[in-house]
Design a protein around this motif. Structure first.
Motif, PDB file in Angstrom:
ATOM      1  N   LEU A   1      -7.604   4.772  -3.645  1.00 31.78           N
ATOM      2  CA  LEU A   1      -6.898   3.508  -3.868  1.00 31.78           C
ATOM      3  C   LEU A   1      -7.845   2.412  -3.412  1.00 31.78           C
ATOM      4  O   LEU A   1      -8.105   2.255  -2.219  1.00 31.78           O
ATOM      5  CB  LEU A   1      -5.597   3.442  -3.061  1.00 31.78           C
ATOM      6  CG  LEU A   1      -4.909   2.065  -3.024  1.00 31.78           C
ATOM      7  CD1 LEU A   1      -4.536   1.592  -4.422  1.00 31.78           C
ATOM      8  CD2 LEU A   1      -3.684   2.083  -2.114  1.00 31.78           C
TER       9      LEU A   1
ATOM     10  N   VAL B   1      -6.559  11.310   0.536  1.00 32.28           N
ATOM     11  CA  VAL B   1      -6.507   9.914   0.096  1.00 32.28           C
ATOM     12  C   VAL B   1      -7.616   9.117   0.761  1.00 32.28           C
ATOM     13  O   VAL B   1      -7.867   9.269   1.961  1.00 32.28           O
ATOM     14  CB  VAL B   1      -5.143   9.265   0.432  1.00 32.28           C
ATOM     15  CG1 VAL B   1      -5.195   7.755   0.241  1.00 32.28           C
ATOM     16  CG2 VAL B   1      -4.038   9.859  -0.418  1.00 32.28           C
TER      17      VAL B   1
ATOM     18  N   GLU C   1       1.625   6.795  -6.907  1.00 27.09           N
ATOM     19  CA  GLU C   1       0.569   7.698  -7.375  1.00 27.09           C
ATOM     20  C   GLU C   1       0.852   9.141  -6.978  1.00 27.09           C
ATOM     21  O   GLU C   1      -0.015  10.005  -7.101  1.00 27.09           O
ATOM     22  CB  GLU C   1      -0.780   7.262  -6.794  1.00 27.09           C
ATOM     23  CG  GLU C   1      -1.264   5.919  -7.287  1.00 27.09           C
ATOM     24  CD  GLU C   1      -1.577   5.919  -8.774  1.00 27.09           C
ATOM     25  OE1 GLU C   1      -2.029   6.977  -9.285  1.00 27.09           O
ATOM     26  OE2 GLU C   1      -1.382   4.871  -9.416  1.00 27.09           O
TER      27      GLU C   1
ATOM     28  N   ILE D   1      -8.655   4.993   1.030  1.00 22.70           N
ATOM     29  CA  ILE D   1      -8.342   3.601   0.723  1.00 22.70           C
ATOM     30  C   ILE D   1      -9.597   2.775   0.954  1.00 22.70           C
ATOM     31  O   ILE D   1     -10.138   2.744   2.060  1.00 22.70           O
ATOM     32  CB  ILE D   1      -7.197   3.054   1.600  1.00 22.70           C
ATOM     33  CG1 ILE D   1      -5.926   3.876   1.402  1.00 22.70           C
ATOM     34  CG2 ILE D   1      -6.930   1.589   1.267  1.00 22.70           C
ATOM     35  CD1 ILE D   1      -4.750   3.407   2.250  1.00 22.70           C
TER      36      ILE D   1
ATOM     37  N   GLY E   1      -6.289  -1.948  -7.070  1.00 20.77           N
ATOM     38  CA  GLY E   1      -5.303  -2.550  -6.192  1.00 20.77           C
ATOM     39  C   GLY E   1      -4.176  -3.268  -6.917  1.00 20.77           C
ATOM     40  O   GLY E   1      -3.365  -3.938  -6.264  1.00 20.77           O
TER      41      GLY E   1
ATOM     42  N   ALA F   1       2.401   1.657  -3.423  1.00 26.80           N
ATOM     43  CA  ALA F   1       1.389   1.989  -4.429  1.00 26.80           C
ATOM     44  C   ALA F   1       0.999   3.461  -4.331  1.00 26.80           C
ATOM     45  O   ALA F   1       0.857   4.152  -5.356  1.00 26.80           O
ATOM     46  CB  ALA F   1       0.166   1.099  -4.256  1.00 26.80           C
ATOM     47  N   LEU F   2       0.816   3.968  -3.118  1.00 23.76           N
ATOM     48  CA  LEU F   2       0.470   5.385  -2.946  1.00 23.76           C
ATOM     49  C   LEU F   2       1.631   6.288  -3.354  1.00 23.76           C
ATOM     50  O   LEU F   2       1.422   7.334  -3.990  1.00 23.76           O
ATOM     51  CB  LEU F   2       0.058   5.655  -1.505  1.00 23.76           C
ATOM     52  CG  LEU F   2      -1.315   5.104  -1.099  1.00 23.76           C
ATOM     53  CD1 LEU F   2      -1.559   5.311   0.394  1.00 23.76           C
ATOM     54  CD2 LEU F   2      -2.435   5.765  -1.912  1.00 23.76           C
TER      55      LEU F   2
ATOM     56  N   THR G   1      -7.517   4.521  -8.537  1.00 22.63           N
ATOM     57  CA  THR G   1      -6.645   3.457  -9.026  1.00 22.63           C
ATOM     58  C   THR G   1      -7.016   2.144  -8.350  1.00 22.63           C
ATOM     59  O   THR G   1      -7.456   2.134  -7.198  1.00 22.63           O
ATOM     60  CB  THR G   1      -5.161   3.797  -8.771  1.00 22.63           C
ATOM     61  OG1 THR G   1      -4.324   2.800  -9.366  1.00 22.63           O
ATOM     62  CG2 THR G   1      -4.853   3.873  -7.290  1.00 22.63           C
TER      63      THR G   1
ATOM     64  N   ILE H   1       0.837  -1.206   0.000  1.00 27.72           N
ATOM     65  CA  ILE H   1       0.000   0.000   0.000  1.00 27.72           C
ATOM     66  C   ILE H   1       0.867   1.249   0.000  1.00 27.72           C
ATOM     67  O   ILE H   1       0.616   2.202  -0.754  1.00 27.72           O
ATOM     68  CB  ILE H   1      -0.948  -0.017   1.210  1.00 27.72           C
ATOM     69  CG1 ILE H   1      -1.957  -1.158   1.083  1.00 27.72           C
ATOM     70  CG2 ILE H   1      -1.676   1.316   1.335  1.00 27.72           C
ATOM     71  CD1 ILE H   1      -2.815  -1.370   2.319  1.00 27.72           C
TER      72      ILE H   1
END
Length: 280
Positions: A214, A187, A116, A189, A239, A112-113, A237, A109
């Motif tokens: 996300l 953000v 972005e 999630i 996963g 991935a963030l 986006t 995670i």
């Protein structure tokens, strides 16, 4: 101590047929020049202890998906900090001194963030309060968040997250799905199952002040929340990035014995892994 002769790996879960881990790991080991095999096996929570006990010295490690992360946690002789905090192990290294457990979802995670364009933040939102939300909360803490809003249908489900938040210094605020308004956040999630039903009005309200979405789902895309973000013209986006980066960290574990040491030619390995799943 690693077993140098051990070359077999698998992903276990129930269900597991949808898993893209075999493609990701096969691409990584090919890029690294390792003649290792990585398959999938359907294993229930009840069968997990027997299946684990039946593995020979040829086995190097396992990737675990639902519903086995808690079972793998219990089976670990040692665990990394992320696993200890979340109570979840998605990676077992079958070392000679007993299985070592890791949680690479947290790092997946975080990475991935960062990919972005989110290098850090002070607040965020999580939708859902299940096991994956625990990993999301730790990841947000590592990115600097000290206040996290958790949107859930049942207030009681937020209690474990609030307890974890107290441990890691994050204020956890529970908010119902039908809240009339939500605070602005950079953000969100989403940790709900891909087929989870979310009322359109609730999804739209979240999207209006939700920042980047996300969504940890990658198989059922777009999700109801992703659709709401599109209607609000907000970035979203799947996963898949989380999946890719948590798998890279798993490869580190199986090759080096931990998550901290980078692989040889790691950027190339990551590119090969990404090519293996893009377009599936």
């Amino acid at each position: 101590m690693l077993r140098p002769e051990a070359t077999r790996l698998e992903v276990w879960g129930d269900p597991v047929a949808h898993s893209r881990s075999p493609q990701l790991h096969a691409a990584a080991y090919q890029a690294l020049g390792l003649d290792w095999t990585y398959d999938r096996r359907r294993v229930t929570a009840a069968d997990f202890p027997r299946e684990l006990a039946g593995l020979s010295d040829r086995w190097r490690g396992l990737s675990l998906t639902m519903p086995l992360k808690g079972r793998a946690f219990q089976a670990s002789a040692r665990r990394d900090r992320r696993a200890e905090l979340t109570g979840a192990v998605n990676t077992l290294l079958l070392a000679g001194d007993g299985p070592r457990g890791f949680n690479t979802d947290v790092g997946g995670i975080v990475r991935a963030l960062e990919g972005e364009g989110v290098p850090g933040l002070d607040r965020a939102r999580i939708v859902g309060a299940g096991a994956t939300a625990m990993s999301a909360l730790v990841a947000l803490s590592e990115l600097g968040a000290n206040r996290v809003e958790v949107v859930a249908r049942r207030s009681a489900a937020i209690e474990p997250l609030a307890g974890l938040g107290a441990t890691i210094g994050v204020e956890v605020i529970g908010v119902p799905f039908d809240a009339p308004a939500h605070t602005e956040t950079p953000v969100t999630i989403a940790t709900l199952p891909g087929d989870a039903a979310v009322p359109a009005a609730a999804a739209d309200a979240l999207a209006q002040r939700g920042g980047l979405l996300l969504d940890v789902v990658y198989g059922h895309w777009p999700t109801a929340l992703a659709d709401a973000w599109e209607r609000a013209d907000r970035p979203a986006t799947s996963g898949l990035g989380m999946l890719l980066h948590q798998a890279l960290l798993q490869v580190r574990v199986f090759v080096t014995g931990g998550t901290d040491e980078a692989l040889e030619n790691e950027s190339l390995v990551l590119a090969e892994m990404q090519s293996a799943v893009v377009g599936d």
